[in-house]
Enzyme design. Structure first.
Site, PDB file in Angstrom:
ATOM      1  N   LYS A  22       1.566 -20.695   5.143  1.00 38.58           N
ATOM      2  CA  LYS A  22       2.362 -20.168   4.025  1.00 38.58           C
ATOM      3  C   LYS A  22       3.285 -21.246   3.469  1.00 38.58           C
ATOM      4  O   LYS A  22       3.366 -21.447   2.261  1.00 38.58           O
ATOM      5  CB  LYS A  22       3.190 -18.972   4.516  1.00 38.58           C
ATOM      6  CG  LYS A  22       4.316 -18.563   3.587  1.00 38.58           C
ATOM      7  CD  LYS A  22       5.139 -17.429   4.157  1.00 38.58           C
ATOM      8  CE  LYS A  22       6.307 -17.844   5.013  1.00 38.58           C
ATOM      9  NZ  LYS A  22       7.512 -18.283   4.321  1.00 38.58           N
ATOM     10  N   ASN A  23       3.999 -21.936   4.356  1.00 38.54           N
ATOM     11  CA  ASN A  23       5.017 -22.880   3.896  1.00 38.54           C
ATOM     12  C   ASN A  23       4.421 -24.135   3.269  1.00 38.54           C
ATOM     13  O   ASN A  23       5.136 -24.894   2.622  1.00 38.54           O
ATOM     14  CB  ASN A  23       5.963 -23.250   5.042  1.00 38.54           C
ATOM     15  CG  ASN A  23       6.897 -22.107   5.395  1.00 38.54           C
ATOM     16  OD1 ASN A  23       6.899 -21.079   4.721  1.00 38.54           O
ATOM     17  ND2 ASN A  23       7.670 -22.281   6.462  1.00 38.54           N
ATOM     18  N   CYS A 116      20.379 -15.182   2.283  1.00 39.01           N
ATOM     19  CA  CYS A 116      19.396 -14.307   2.882  1.00 39.01           C
ATOM     20  C   CYS A 116      19.778 -14.039   4.316  1.00 39.01           C
ATOM     21  O   CYS A 116      20.776 -14.545   4.809  1.00 39.01           O
ATOM     22  CB  CYS A 116      17.996 -14.888   2.773  1.00 39.01           C
ATOM     23  SG  CYS A 116      17.497 -15.819   4.178  1.00 39.01           S
ATOM     24  N   ARG A 121      21.778 -20.628   2.973  1.00 37.85           N
ATOM     25  CA  ARG A 121      20.626 -21.193   2.258  1.00 37.85           C
ATOM     26  C   ARG A 121      20.997 -21.694   0.860  1.00 37.85           C
ATOM     27  O   ARG A 121      20.543 -21.189  -0.167  1.00 37.85           O
ATOM     28  CB  ARG A 121      19.470 -20.190   2.215  1.00 37.85           C
ATOM     29  CG  ARG A 121      19.100 -19.721   3.598  1.00 37.85           C
ATOM     30  CD  ARG A 121      17.756 -19.122   3.679  1.00 37.85           C
ATOM     31  NE  ARG A 121      16.678 -20.091   3.744  1.00 37.85           N
ATOM     32  CZ  ARG A 121      15.413 -19.769   3.954  1.00 37.85           C
ATOM     33  NH1 ARG A 121      15.065 -18.529   4.110  1.00 37.85           N
ATOM     34  NH2 ARG A 121      14.488 -20.701   4.010  1.00 37.85           N
ATOM     35  N   ASP A 305      12.008 -21.876  13.136  1.00 31.56           N
ATOM     36  CA  ASP A 305      11.150 -20.715  12.892  1.00 31.56           C
ATOM     37  C   ASP A 305      10.520 -20.157  14.166  1.00 31.56           C
ATOM     38  O   ASP A 305       9.977 -19.054  14.153  1.00 31.56           O
ATOM     39  CB  ASP A 305      10.036 -21.073  11.895  1.00 31.56           C
ATOM     40  CG  ASP A 305      10.549 -21.129  10.467  1.00 31.56           C
ATOM     41  OD1 ASP A 305      11.714 -20.765  10.246  1.00 31.56           O
ATOM     42  OD2 ASP A 305       9.781 -21.542   9.578  1.00 31.56           O
ATOM     43  N   ARG A 397       5.561 -10.899   4.913  1.00 30.48           N
ATOM     44  CA  ARG A 397       5.796 -12.108   4.098  1.00 30.48           C
ATOM     45  C   ARG A 397       5.096 -13.325   4.701  1.00 30.48           C
ATOM     46  O   ARG A 397       4.794 -14.276   3.984  1.00 30.48           O
ATOM     47  CB  ARG A 397       7.296 -12.407   3.998  1.00 30.48           C
ATOM     48  CG  ARG A 397       8.057 -11.438   3.108  1.00 30.48           C
ATOM     49  CD  ARG A 397       9.509 -11.883   2.972  1.00 30.48           C
ATOM     50  NE  ARG A 397       9.569 -13.324   2.899  1.00 30.48           N
ATOM     51  CZ  ARG A 397      10.361 -14.101   3.633  1.00 30.48           C
ATOM     52  NH1 ARG A 397      11.202 -13.574   4.477  1.00 30.48           N
ATOM     53  NH2 ARG A 397      10.322 -15.399   3.508  1.00 30.48           N
TER      54      ARG A 397
HETATM   55  C1  UD1 Z   1      11.887 -24.218   5.001  1.00 30.17           C
HETATM   56  C2  UD1 Z   1      10.900 -23.177   5.475  1.00 30.17           C
HETATM   57  C3  UD1 Z   1      11.552 -22.262   6.501  1.00 30.17           C
HETATM   58  C4  UD1 Z   1      12.159 -23.068   7.632  1.00 30.17           C
HETATM   59  C5  UD1 Z   1      13.080 -24.161   7.097  1.00 30.17           C
HETATM   60  C6  UD1 Z   1      13.584 -25.098   8.195  1.00 30.17           C
HETATM   61  C7  UD1 Z   1       9.510 -22.920   3.516  1.00 30.17           C
HETATM   62  C8  UD1 Z   1       9.054 -22.032   2.423  1.00 30.17           C
HETATM   63  N1  UD1 Z   1      10.463 -22.413   4.320  1.00 30.17           N
HETATM   64  O1  UD1 Z   1      12.957 -23.512   4.365  1.00 30.17           O
HETATM   65  O2  UD1 Z   1      10.548 -21.389   7.012  1.00 30.17           O
HETATM   66  O3  UD1 Z   1      12.921 -22.216   8.463  1.00 30.17           O
HETATM   67  O4  UD1 Z   1      12.370 -24.957   6.124  1.00 30.17           O
HETATM   68  O5  UD1 Z   1      12.537 -25.660   8.874  1.00 30.17           O
HETATM   69  O6  UD1 Z   1       9.020 -24.006   3.684  1.00 30.17           O
HETATM   70  N2  UD1 Z   1      20.425 -26.707   2.896  1.00 30.17           N
HETATM   71  C9  UD1 Z   1      21.537 -27.056   2.169  1.00 30.17           C
HETATM   72  N3  UD1 Z   1      21.364 -27.348   0.846  1.00 30.17           N
HETATM   73  C10 UD1 Z   1      20.130 -27.306   0.241  1.00 30.17           C
HETATM   74  C11 UD1 Z   1      19.010 -26.959   1.009  1.00 30.17           C
HETATM   75  C12 UD1 Z   1      19.176 -26.659   2.348  1.00 30.17           C
HETATM   76  O7  UD1 Z   1      22.638 -27.087   2.666  1.00 30.17           O
HETATM   77  O8  UD1 Z   1      20.049 -27.586  -0.966  1.00 30.17           O
HETATM   78  C13 UD1 Z   1      20.575 -26.346   4.327  1.00 30.17           C
HETATM   79  C14 UD1 Z   1      20.204 -24.882   4.578  1.00 30.17           C
HETATM   80  O9  UD1 Z   1      21.292 -24.014   4.308  1.00 30.17           O
HETATM   81  C15 UD1 Z   1      19.821 -24.902   6.037  1.00 30.17           C
HETATM   82  C16 UD1 Z   1      19.199 -26.288   6.206  1.00 30.17           C
HETATM   83  O10 UD1 Z   1      19.634 -27.072   5.097  1.00 30.17           O
HETATM   84  O11 UD1 Z   1      20.957 -24.798   6.848  1.00 30.17           O
HETATM   85  C17 UD1 Z   1      17.687 -26.286   6.261  1.00 30.17           C
HETATM   86  O12 UD1 Z   1      17.166 -25.781   5.080  1.00 30.17           O
HETATM   87  P1  UD1 Z   1      15.790 -26.288   4.458  1.00 30.17           P
HETATM   88  O13 UD1 Z   1      15.183 -27.352   5.306  1.00 30.17           O
HETATM   89  O14 UD1 Z   1      16.019 -26.571   3.021  1.00 30.17           O
HETATM   90  O15 UD1 Z   1      14.895 -24.979   4.587  1.00 30.17           O
HETATM   91  P2  UD1 Z   1      14.001 -24.316   3.471  1.00 30.17           P
HETATM   92  O16 UD1 Z   1      13.292 -25.346   2.686  1.00 30.17           O
HETATM   93  O17 UD1 Z   1      14.793 -23.290   2.756  1.00 30.17           O
END
Ligand code: UD1
Length: 445
Positions: A22-23, A116, A121, A305, A397
């Site tokens: 999915k990711n 969420c 996030r 995850d 999901r």
């Molecule tokens: C992706 C995965 C999710 C997984 C996560 C971490 C997808 C669709 N989802 O989520 O399943 O749990 O990686 O491996 O691929 N952060 C910030 N600012 C930002 C973006 C992120 O502070 O602009 C922080 C987030 O709040 C969190 C951390 O960085 O604490 C990790 O987030 P991120 O790696 O971005 O996860 P996702 O891409 O949302």
């Protein structure tokens, strides 16, 4: 509303093929808008999040069809830069369209995906990255309008190796003028899959899988046919399910290097794992051993995850295990639910102290998010008695008909509507009523 009803205590046995990731599929679906014409993606799982992404693509003028794990996307009619709010808020991954749409159309309007269940996030790293490439971003009342007459390559340093931000920046930079280098990039396998897909469309990108990704922008992308990698989190879910039920499961179409950290932890816990090419066998015949300390962190460390899933196994281990969650601040919602099933877990800030119990017991529990829900299903498979997992839309999901998948391995699990009267049987066992560490354990009935 539907729920899953699980008769626990049956060891999982058999062979199963792992679904597409999915990711990986979500950002790749978004990236398909960079090329005009029809892109074909294979091994795309049939999941709620994928359906929402296809609806978003249709809402902006693309044609999209998903049949037999293959998606055809025709982007010829792409005519809108506005992602409708109702679709945007259904799934955080809609944010992935920012990079490719601003690159292709020069403008994109989205809505804040919002917080969420697993934490705040934020999307600041996505927005800062796009700004660094020359985009102007206006935010008002939850709406984000991103515009760029031209994107220009540059050096970008990410304060945290965010998976989504790395992907969004890669997609925009692939079409920028000149070279972009992303420093402290995320190294997850899904980033490599996105790089491979973009390169199959003609992009010039190197370094995915390391902390430094170099992108030489191009002006024209060609549609292609591409196969999505297997899902490492579904792989991990089934590995833990096999171990927690003391089963014997063979997984096909696995990329073992994507689950190295889990293999390592499970082996420390006494689980037998053998790997041959893309086939993995997981067996467990005794009570799992405790694992001193597991810390979730970006790849290649232990994935956040799989934290809730590992916690189920360690809830049944022969002593005290510790898990520290460092990626998301709100990712222990499954703990109260596991406690209802007799688990003995104490939380102190971002650390869980898990004192293994000999058995978990069936209860009615609620899936608070995707992986928490999967963990509760695995707990139900391992538990004594009947478990009812509610709010399973979260599970849908990320898992393609989880009950069928597990049913094919001998699990007794059915999907029913919430109205149907299923009252789990209870078994008066002392451990269940006397969980001294959380005080929250309670049984059904
Ligand atoms: C992706 C995965 C999710 C997984 C996560 C971490 C997808 C669709 N989802 O989520 O399943 O749990 O990686 O491996 O691929 N952060 C910030 N600012 C930002 C973006 C992120 O502070 O602009 C922080 C987030 O709040 C969190 C951390 O960085 O604490 C990790 O987030 P991120 O790696 O971005 O996860 P996702 O891409 O949302």
């Amino acid at each position: 509303m539907e729920k899953l009803v699980i008769e626990g205590g049956k060891p999982l046995k058999g062979t199963i093929r792992i679904q597409g990731a999915k990711n990986a599929a979500l950002p790749i679906l978004a990236a398909s808008v960079l090329a005009e014409g029809t892109t074909i993606l294979e091994n795309v799982p049939d999941l709620l999040d994928i359906r929402v992404m296809l609806d978003i693509l249709r809402a902006i003028g693309c044609k999209a069809e998903h049949k037999n794990e293959t998606v055809h996307i025709d982007t010829t009619g792409l005519n809108s830069f506005h992602i409708p709010a109702d679709l945007m808020t259904q799934m955080r991954s809609s944010i992935f369209l920012m990079g490719p749409l601003v690159a292709r159309l020069g403008s994109v309007r989205v809505y804040q995906p919002g917080g969420c269940a697993i934490g705040e996030r934020k999307i600041n790293l996505h927005l800062d990255g796009l700004r660094a490439l020359g985009a102007e971003i206006e935010e008002s009342c939850g709406m984000i309008h991103c515009r760029a007459e031209k994107l220009t390559g540059t050096d970008i340093y990410l304060d945290f190796p965010s998976v989504g931000a790395t992907e969004n920046i890669m997609m925009a930079a692939a079409a920028a003028d000149g070279m972009t280098i992303i420093h402290n990039a995320a190294r997850e396998p899904e980033i490599q899959d996105l790089q491979n897909f973009l390169c199959a469309m003609g992009a010039r990108i190197y370094g995915a899988g390391t902390g430094t990704i170099t992108i030489e922008g191009i002006t024209r992308f060609t549609p292609c046919t591409y196969r999505i990698i297997p899902d490492r989190i579904v792989t991990g879910t089934l590995m833990v399910a096999a171990a927690a039920t003391r089963g014997n499961v063979t997984l096909e179409r696995v990329i073992p290097s994507h689950v190295t950290s889990l293999i390592h932890v499970l082996r420390r816990s006494g689980v037998q794992i053998t790997v041959s090419g893309d086939i993995m066998n997981v067996q467990c015949h005794t009570r799992p051993k405790r694992v001193e300390r597991v810390i979730t962190s970006p790849f290649p460390a232990f994935p956040t995850d799989l934290q809730s899933l590992l916690m189920v196994l360690l809830s049944l281990a022969d002593g005290l295990s510790i898990i520290k969650e460092t990626v998301f601040e709100g990712r222990f919602k499954h703990v109260d639910e596991l406690s209802r099933m007799g688990a003995d877990i104490l939380i102190d800030l971002n650390t869980a102290f898990i004192r293994g119990v000999p058995r978990l017991y069936g209860a009615t529990v609620e899936a608070t998010d995707l992986r928490a829900g999967a963990a509760l299903v695995v707990a139900g498979l391992a538990a004594h008695g009947t478990t009812v997992v509610e709010q399973i839309q979260h599970i849908d999901r990320g898992y393609d008909r989880l009950e069928q998948l597990l049913g094919s391995l001998g699990a007794v699990i059915t999907r029913t509507s919430l109205d149907s009267a299923v009252r789990p049987e209870t078994e008066p066992e002392p451990e269940r009523a006397s969980n001294p560490r959380t005080g929250t354990a309670r049984a059904n009935g």
